[in-house]
Design a protein around this motif. Sequence first.
Motif, PDB file in Angstrom:
ATOM      1  N   UNK A  27      -0.732  10.777   8.932  1.00 35.79           N
ATOM      2  CA  UNK A  27      -0.871   9.869   7.793  1.00 35.79           C
ATOM      3  C   UNK A  27       0.388   9.064   7.595  1.00 35.79           C
ATOM      4  N   UNK A  28       0.320   8.088   6.693  1.00 37.38           N
ATOM      5  CA  UNK A  28       1.464   7.208   6.430  1.00 37.38           C
ATOM      6  C   UNK A  28       1.848   7.147   4.956  1.00 37.38           C
ATOM      7  N   UNK A  29       0.858   7.278   4.061  1.00 40.19           N
ATOM      8  CA  UNK A  29       1.122   7.120   2.633  1.00 40.19           C
ATOM      9  C   UNK A  29       0.474   8.276   1.873  1.00 40.19           C
ATOM     10  N   UNK A  30       1.292   9.158   1.303  1.00 42.76           N
ATOM     11  CA  UNK A  30       0.755  10.347   0.629  1.00 42.76           C
ATOM     12  C   UNK A  30       0.405  10.098  -0.827  1.00 42.76           C
ATOM     13  N   UNK A  31       0.918   8.992  -1.405  1.00 42.30           N
ATOM     14  CA  UNK A  31       0.652   8.672  -2.805  1.00 42.30           C
ATOM     15  C   UNK A  31       0.846   7.176  -3.005  1.00 42.30           C
ATOM     16  N   UNK A  32      -0.057   6.513  -3.747  1.00 40.78           N
ATOM     17  CA  UNK A  32       0.102   5.068  -3.978  1.00 40.78           C
ATOM     18  C   UNK A  32       1.440   4.707  -4.624  1.00 40.78           C
ATOM     19  N   UNK A  33       2.043   5.657  -5.334  1.00 38.27           N
ATOM     20  CA  UNK A  33       3.336   5.401  -5.977  1.00 38.27           C
ATOM     21  C   UNK A  33       4.442   5.164  -4.956  1.00 38.27           C
ATOM     22  N   UNK A  34       4.220   5.615  -3.717  1.00 39.03           N
ATOM     23  CA  UNK A  34       5.230   5.470  -2.675  1.00 39.03           C
ATOM     24  C   UNK A  34       5.017   4.231  -1.806  1.00 39.03           C
ATOM     25  N   UNK A  35       4.081   3.377  -2.212  1.00 35.19           N
ATOM     26  CA  UNK A  35       3.812   2.168  -1.441  1.00 35.19           C
ATOM     27  C   UNK A  35       5.028   1.246  -1.493  1.00 35.19           C
ATOM     28  N   UNK A  36       5.493   0.732  -0.346  1.00 37.06           N
ATOM     29  CA  UNK A  36       6.682  -0.127  -0.320  1.00 37.06           C
ATOM     30  C   UNK A  36       6.464  -1.429  -1.087  1.00 37.06           C
ATOM     31  N   UNK A  37       7.546  -1.963  -1.635  1.00 32.35           N
ATOM     32  CA  UNK A  37       7.523  -3.232  -2.354  1.00 32.35           C
ATOM     33  C   UNK A  37       8.573  -4.163  -1.766  1.00 32.35           C
ATOM     34  N   UNK A  38       8.297  -5.446  -1.799  1.00 32.34           N
ATOM     35  CA  UNK A  38       9.273  -6.432  -1.318  1.00 32.34           C
ATOM     36  C   UNK A  38      10.563  -6.382  -2.120  1.00 32.34           C
ATOM     37  N   UNK A  39      10.490  -5.828  -3.327  1.00 30.14           N
ATOM     38  CA  UNK A  39      11.652  -5.803  -4.211  1.00 30.14           C
ATOM     39  C   UNK A  39      12.435  -4.496  -4.123  1.00 30.14           C
ATOM     40  N   UNK A  40      12.026  -3.601  -3.207  1.00 35.14           N
ATOM     41  CA  UNK A  40      12.758  -2.343  -3.021  1.00 35.14           C
ATOM     42  C   UNK A  40      14.163  -2.601  -2.494  1.00 35.14           C
ATOM     43  N   UNK A  41      15.135  -1.860  -2.995  1.00 39.02           N
ATOM     44  CA  UNK A  41      16.436  -1.813  -2.332  1.00 39.02           C
ATOM     45  C   UNK A  41      16.305  -0.910  -1.114  1.00 39.02           C
ATOM     46  N   UNK A  42      17.320  -0.897  -0.270  1.00 38.37           N
ATOM     47  CA  UNK A  42      17.279  -0.014   0.900  1.00 38.37           C
ATOM     48  C   UNK A  42      17.113   1.440   0.506  1.00 38.37           C
ATOM     49  N   UNK A  43      17.846   1.869  -0.516  1.00 35.01           N
ATOM     50  CA  UNK A  43      17.773   3.257  -0.971  1.00 35.01           C
ATOM     51  C   UNK A  43      16.409   3.586  -1.552  1.00 35.01           C
ATOM     52  N   UNK A  44      15.843   2.632  -2.313  1.00 38.35           N
ATOM     53  CA  UNK A  44      14.519   2.845  -2.895  1.00 38.35           C
ATOM     54  C   UNK A  44      13.452   2.957  -1.809  1.00 38.35           C
ATOM     55  N   UNK A  45      13.527   2.072  -0.820  1.00 37.04           N
ATOM     56  CA  UNK A  45      12.552   2.116   0.272  1.00 37.04           C
ATOM     57  C   UNK A  45      12.660   3.436   1.032  1.00 37.04           C
ATOM     58  N   UNK A  46      13.885   3.863   1.332  1.00 37.56           N
ATOM     59  CA  UNK A  46      14.079   5.130   2.036  1.00 37.56           C
ATOM     60  C   UNK A  46      13.519   6.294   1.217  1.00 37.56           C
ATOM     61  N   UNK A  47      13.775   6.284  -0.102  1.00 34.09           N
ATOM     62  CA  UNK A  47      13.287   7.360  -0.966  1.00 34.09           C
ATOM     63  C   UNK A  47      11.772   7.455  -0.954  1.00 34.09           C
ATOM     64  N   UNK A  48      11.098   6.295  -0.997  1.00 34.06           N
ATOM     65  CA  UNK A  48       9.634   6.285  -0.949  1.00 34.06           C
ATOM     66  C   UNK A  48       9.127   6.823   0.383  1.00 34.06           C
TER      67      UNK A  48
ATOM     68  N   UNK B 170       3.495  14.641   6.119  1.00 33.67           N
ATOM     69  CA  UNK B 170       2.694  14.379   7.315  1.00 33.67           C
ATOM     70  C   UNK B 170       3.347  14.958   8.557  1.00 33.67           C
ATOM     71  N   UNK B 171       2.547  15.037   9.622  1.00 34.60           N
ATOM     72  CA  UNK B 171       3.025  15.560  10.898  1.00 34.60           C
ATOM     73  C   UNK B 171       2.917  14.512  11.997  1.00 34.60           C
ATOM     74  N   UNK B 172       3.796  14.631  12.964  1.00 36.57           N
ATOM     75  CA  UNK B 172       3.607  13.944  14.238  1.00 36.57           C
ATOM     76  C   UNK B 172       2.640  14.785  15.063  1.00 36.57           C
ATOM     77  N   UNK B 173       1.588  14.148  15.562  1.00 33.99           N
ATOM     78  CA  UNK B 173       0.593  14.848  16.369  1.00 33.99           C
ATOM     79  C   UNK B 173       0.827  14.641  17.866  1.00 33.99           C
ATOM     80  N   UNK B 174       1.429  13.498  18.197  1.00 34.50           N
ATOM     81  CA  UNK B 174       1.633  13.146  19.600  1.00 34.50           C
ATOM     82  C   UNK B 174       2.918  12.330  19.719  1.00 34.50           C
ATOM     83  N   UNK B 175       3.687  12.626  20.747  1.00 36.91           N
ATOM     84  CA  UNK B 175       4.929  11.901  21.010  1.00 36.91           C
ATOM     85  C   UNK B 175       4.854  11.295  22.409  1.00 36.91           C
TER      86      UNK B 175
END
Length: 337
Positions: A35-56, A64-69
């Motif tokens: 998966x990629x998004x566990x909660x809509x609250x963590x959806x990235x925004x254009x107005x995120x700072x670097x720290x905010x984006x990383x936190x989300x 989530x898990x990696x299933x295949x590498x």
Amino acid sequence: MMVEITRNNFEEKYPEIEGRLRSAVFVAVDTEFTGLLSDPAFKPSLFDTGSERYGKLRRSTEHFLIMQVGITAFRFIEDKNKYKASKYTFYVFPRSFASIDNIFMCQSSSLEFLCQNHFDFNKFVYDGVPYLNQKEEAHLRKELSKGSLFHQLDRTVDLDDEKSIQLVCSRVAKWAASAVQGDTLDLNNLDICQGDIRLSYVMHKELRQRFPDIWSFPEGGLIRVKKISHMQRKALEENEEQHKTLEETVMHSLLGFSRLFKLLTELKKPIVGHNILLDLMIMYNQFHEQLPTRLNDFKEEIHRLFPVIYDTKFLSFQMRKILIKEGNTTCSHSGEY
């Protein structure tokens, strides 16, 4: 040609893969997630700072898990002035053992995407290469050294495995009734444990615990059971190497893909990927240790592990700027760069 790696051929192929990685000038990496998004609250925004984006991303992807590498090692053939690629795809799955029993999330859209691209979910679960991060490894080593494994057998041994253990114990009991000191009984480990190192470990422990006048020895593809005296039994129990051999065998197996990840961090080869931040974050969390809470700490640590990282998405944006500046309005000439 892509070489598919599962737990059935991982050990066999590991020396070859290690050799390819050591001789590579750079390594390309790609992963598939549950998966990629566990909660809509963590959806990235254009107005995120670097720290905010990383936190989300951190709060979302830690579920989530990696299933295949996918790993491709590129070697430069100097006399032909070209690169040769060695491509491997690894199914990876978190095996349960003792108190290690991972819980993870799946996202419908991600699984649907994988289905559309013919992903083999049976191979992921049945044949995925195991792994442990550093915290799990330390915890499991502590459990094994304390001998507390059998408090968690409900998580380790399923009904079919329990039946196999009981059948083997019945066979050993029948043999031991008439055996004399020095007699041995060879059990085919592959037939009994189906190549499962975890079950083999439990089998040895169960035999040694249940029968005070025998000892089990791993002998190639066999479990060799020997009738011994009380004094011999005491000496073997006090011999730490006897216990360490079994523990290291099961740990070596359970570490699986983590050993390959550690090799990559030791080799310090340039890593190439497309939109690779998510791949790096989940690989770090899954095969190394829990993600740092602060962006700067993550950046410092990931560059310690992989000093040189190229993101082809970032490179394509930079090339687009150059092409537009030179009068090209499409990316059709980007390969020239």
